[in-house]
Scaffold this active site. Sequence first.
Site, short mmCIF file in Angstrom:
data_model
loop_
_atom_site.label_atom_id
_atom_site.label_comp_id
_atom_site.label_asym_id
_atom_site.label_seq_id
_atom_site.Cartn_x
_atom_site.Cartn_y
_atom_site.Cartn_z
N LYS A 1 0.86 -1.20 0.00
CA LYS A 1 0.00 0.00 0.00
C LYS A 1 0.89 1.24 0.00
O LYS A 1 1.88 1.29 0.74
CB LYS A 1 -0.90 -0.03 1.23
CG LYS A 1 -1.95 1.08 1.27
CD LYS A 1 -2.91 0.92 2.47
CE LYS A 1 -3.97 2.01 2.49
NZ LYS A 1 -4.92 1.87 3.62
N SER B 1 -9.92 2.32 2.58
CA SER B 1 -8.98 2.97 1.70
C SER B 1 -8.01 2.01 0.99
O SER B 1 -7.38 2.40 0.01
CB SER B 1 -8.13 3.97 2.50
OG SER B 1 -7.35 3.31 3.47
N SER C 1 -10.38 0.17 6.89
CA SER C 1 -9.77 0.17 5.56
C SER C 1 -9.10 -1.12 5.13
O SER C 1 -8.67 -1.22 3.98
CB SER C 1 -8.75 1.29 5.45
OG SER C 1 -9.41 2.50 5.21
N1 GLN Z 1 -13.43 4.82 5.66
C1 GLN Z 1 -12.84 5.32 6.85
C2 GLN Z 1 -12.44 6.76 6.66
O1 GLN Z 1 -12.71 7.26 5.63
C3 GLN Z 1 -11.71 4.47 7.30
C4 GLN Z 1 -10.45 4.76 6.59
C5 GLN Z 1 -9.31 3.90 7.07
O2 GLN Z 1 -9.51 2.94 7.81
N2 GLN Z 1 -8.11 4.31 6.69
O3 GLN Z 1 -11.87 7.38 7.50
#
Ligand code: GLN
Length: 499
Positions: A80, A165, A189
């Site tokens: 990532k 994400s 995410s």
């Molecule tokens: N979807 C969540 C956010 O937008 C979680 C993102 C994440 O876990 N990095 O913050």
Amino acid sequence: MTNITDLGIAAIRDGVAKGEFTAAEVATAFNAAVEAAQPALNAFIVTTPEKALEAAAKVDADRAAGKPLGKMAGVPIGMKDLFATKGTQTTAASKILKGFKPEYESTVSQKLWDAGAGMLGKLNLDQFAMGSSNETSAFGNVISPWRRKVEGGPNDTAPLAPGGSSGGSSAAVAARMAPAATGTDTGGSIRQPAAFTGISGIKPTYGRCSRWGVVAFASSLDQAGAMAHDVTDCAIMLEAMAGFDPKDSTSLNMPVPEWTAGLNADMRGKRVGIPREYRLDGMDPDVAKSWDDGIAWLKDAGAEIVEISLPHTKYALPTYYIIAPAEASSNLARYDGVRYGLRDLPDGAGLQDMYAATRAAGFGPEVKRRIMIGTYVLSAGFYDAYYTQAQKVRTLIARDFTNAFMDVDVILVPTAPSSAFALGEKSADPLEMYLNDVFSVPASLAGMPAMSVPAGVDRNGLPLGLQVIGKAFDEQGVLNASLALEQRAQFSARPEKWW
Ligand code: GLN
């Protein structure tokens, strides 16, 4: 013989160790898969075929020399693009870091390379890991390899979100561009993109994986984890990633258990909690059914099913969307045009103008929204009303879990309230997007380990995930219950190859 690119971590590592194929052959096969799928799926921001080949050559040479091989020997993976990789562009999918080549390697990625893994490339993500659909990347959307099936009609070709994400990670593993990928999970995410794409993903207990060299979003929540085909592969990869790191002050100073050796799907004597607050009104019937299937599978594995209450669940989402932006606004203050990446210096501008111009040009709209929310809730007049209050509620949410775990070993809930949605379907309304995190943020706020495993498909043939939440430090319990689900779900659906 099956295609090499159909193999997961364990099969590749064992095949390389036995000499069934070389690590170089594996790297070559995945490099080709990446090249073939990248134009359609955009899962990577940069590809690094030479790095995959270089790591493979070392593994093949070690094997020939009779040297011991690491846990991930010969396995090429996607990284990532939130993990700093020495000499390879690291952007967090933001223009503000475009061209940034770190002088150092993140602890987690270094551990993976030390275990014999190689890097296929840096995976696309939501910008600064803020998002649930990978639509906030400055490097374009990732397209899910999955498409909706329409009963009796032509299939729907609308591009779907791979989740976020870690959307590049999920798409790459689901499309067999990589046997596994790293993810990070701040509020879901790893789990939500795994659920959207029919793969497995584990977020360990907060502190298990070092945050050193991981671009910070919300430091009290950020946690790295593994995304792979199945539970066993996740266990192997997490063992390689986890471990105490003195360079991260919140790192857990505890030995890493041998989770893979400890895998056991027998749930006799285990109690599984089903929190009533997660049964939302108007819940998608397919999601509700898959949850019921999961309950039946764990019962079949010998577990006792217990209804529990996590009374503060309904406050988790608003709490998360105060705490995470607050921490983000502080963490992202460092991108000012002085130290990293982009610098926008209008003619005749002073220092303040440069900060403003750089940040205006470098951050995407969702990142700006979070910085503004975070700055607002931390501002003098509102700090107590929002930030302090959210911290208190966070404690209550964590206490809900602690209380529940006095009675049960693990908790079973859906990973997400829906299967994958189409790109553009939720991006116009941030609240609608945030609601997708409703089942994943509570475990994040409590710092508990949690895993998503594929449980079946919905009416459109799209994967659904089940989530197992465990006690702090009990990744083993999470992996074991997940394995019991995996064995019964027999999930074998794959996206039809259209790319
Ligand atoms: N979807 C969540 C956010 O937008 C979680 C993102 C994440 O876990 N990095 O913050």
